[in-house]
Design a protein around this motif. Sequence first.
Motif, PDB file in Angstrom:
ATOM      1  N   ARG A  34      54.192  30.452   1.139  1.00 56.73           N
ATOM      2  CA  ARG A  34      53.524  31.706   0.059  1.00 56.73           C
ATOM      3  C   ARG A  34      52.307  32.100   0.723  1.00 56.73           C
ATOM      4  O   ARG A  34      51.848  33.496   0.775  1.00 56.73           O
ATOM      5  CB  ARG A  34      53.871  31.351  -1.244  1.00 56.73           C
ATOM      6  CG  ARG A  34      54.912  31.156  -1.089  1.00 56.73           C
ATOM      7  CD  ARG A  34      55.252  31.419  -3.367  1.00 56.73           C
ATOM      8  NE  ARG A  34      56.752  31.233  -3.600  1.00 56.73           N
ATOM      9  CZ  ARG A  34      58.184  31.498  -3.357  1.00 56.73           C
ATOM     10  NH1 ARG A  34      57.900  32.705  -2.409  1.00 56.73           N
ATOM     11  NH2 ARG A  34      58.268  31.517  -4.053  1.00 56.73           N
ATOM     12  N   GLU A  35      51.509  31.276   0.807  1.00 58.14           N
ATOM     13  CA  GLU A  35      49.900  31.148   1.474  1.00 58.14           C
ATOM     14  C   GLU A  35      49.610  32.134   2.466  1.00 58.14           C
ATOM     15  O   GLU A  35      49.021  33.135   2.834  1.00 58.14           O
ATOM     16  CB  GLU A  35      49.170  29.396   1.104  1.00 58.14           C
ATOM     17  CG  GLU A  35      48.889  29.429   0.110  1.00 58.14           C
ATOM     18  CD  GLU A  35      50.339  28.220  -0.432  1.00 58.14           C
ATOM     19  OE1 GLU A  35      51.039  28.245   0.710  1.00 58.14           O
ATOM     20  OE2 GLU A  35      50.320  27.842  -1.464  1.00 58.14           O
ATOM     21  N   GLU A  36      50.576  31.221   3.798  1.00 58.88           N
ATOM     22  CA  GLU A  36      50.632  32.027   5.008  1.00 58.88           C
ATOM     23  C   GLU A  36      51.242  33.667   4.995  1.00 58.88           C
ATOM     24  O   GLU A  36      50.287  34.762   5.041  1.00 58.88           O
ATOM     25  CB  GLU A  36      51.469  31.345   5.821  1.00 58.88           C
ATOM     26  CG  GLU A  36      51.598  32.240   6.978  1.00 58.88           C
ATOM     27  CD  GLU A  36      52.043  30.943   8.045  1.00 58.88           C
ATOM     28  OE1 GLU A  36      52.012  31.783   9.884  1.00 58.88           O
ATOM     29  OE2 GLU A  36      53.012  30.241   8.271  1.00 58.88           O
ATOM     30  N   SER A  37      51.844  34.020   4.092  1.00 56.45           N
ATOM     31  CA  SER A  37      52.490  35.303   3.453  1.00 56.45           C
ATOM     32  C   SER A  37      51.194  35.670   2.892  1.00 56.45           C
ATOM     33  O   SER A  37      51.284  37.295   3.831  1.00 56.45           O
ATOM     34  CB  SER A  37      53.912  35.234   2.852  1.00 56.45           C
ATOM     35  OG  SER A  37      54.295  36.808   2.524  1.00 56.45           O
ATOM     36  N   GLN A  38      51.023  35.144   1.989  1.00 53.66           N
ATOM     37  CA  GLN A  38      49.522  36.176   1.375  1.00 53.66           C
ATOM     38  C   GLN A  38      48.308  36.895   2.442  1.00 53.66           C
ATOM     39  O   GLN A  38      48.233  38.030   1.954  1.00 53.66           O
ATOM     40  CB  GLN A  38      49.592  35.572  -0.259  1.00 53.66           C
ATOM     41  CG  GLN A  38      50.198  35.418  -0.616  1.00 53.66           C
ATOM     42  CD  GLN A  38      49.821  35.124  -1.896  1.00 53.66           C
ATOM     43  OE1 GLN A  38      48.735  33.537  -1.652  1.00 53.66           O
ATOM     44  NE2 GLN A  38      51.369  34.817  -3.424  1.00 53.66           N
ATOM     45  N   ALA A  39      48.402  35.870   2.904  1.00 51.66           N
ATOM     46  CA  ALA A  39      46.686  35.123   4.150  1.00 51.66           C
ATOM     47  C   ALA A  39      47.302  36.878   4.827  1.00 51.66           C
ATOM     48  O   ALA A  39      46.761  37.773   5.207  1.00 51.66           O
ATOM     49  CB  ALA A  39      47.219  34.302   4.721  1.00 51.66           C
ATOM     50  N   GLU A  40      49.411  37.299   5.783  1.00 55.03           N
ATOM     51  CA  GLU A  40      48.852  37.919   6.588  1.00 55.03           C
ATOM     52  C   GLU A  40      48.918  39.341   5.379  1.00 55.03           C
ATOM     53  O   GLU A  40      48.621  40.316   6.712  1.00 55.03           O
ATOM     54  CB  GLU A  40      50.326  37.866   7.194  1.00 55.03           C
ATOM     55  CG  GLU A  40      50.788  36.760   8.418  1.00 55.03           C
ATOM     56  CD  GLU A  40      51.207  36.874   8.820  1.00 55.03           C
ATOM     57  OE1 GLU A  40      52.522  37.984   8.658  1.00 55.03           O
ATOM     58  OE2 GLU A  40      51.522  36.068  10.237  1.00 55.03           O
TER      59      GLU A  40
END
Length: 146
Positions: A88-94
């Motif tokens: 989820r962190e990578e998704s939010q960062a993108e």
Amino acid sequence: MHNVQVVRYVHTVSVIKMEGKVVGGKLHLAGFIYVRSKAQKSKIYWDCKDVRSGQCKARAITSEPTAAGVVNVLKGLTQSPQEHAPNREESQAEEKTQTVKNEAAAHPEHAPSAIRRDALRNVELPEQTALIGTISRTRRAKLPPW
């Protein structure tokens, strides 16, 4: 000799209707990121971002995105489970990175530091200089050729 144990992560979701969000040309669905594979008629086919590296075989099929980037998932996590945990962190960062790119394109008069500050309030980023470089590259791409 080393004992190696292979663990397969299977993520299933039991929902009747699921919606995903298309951000920057990628499908974000429950913490997983998919890249567009092909489009046929009114359906879009997506592969997990890890398919090309051989780490995952998950696929999704969605409707065309709305103006807000929301899609209805016709085939997703329940029919084609992921082989890894969601990030989820990578998704939010993108998603935040795409927000910064959109602001850079819409407001060329604003300084990169102002765009970064406004878009990323309450967000901790490890490399702020990389984000400023992204703003500059996005703006240069919109300039007419010399």
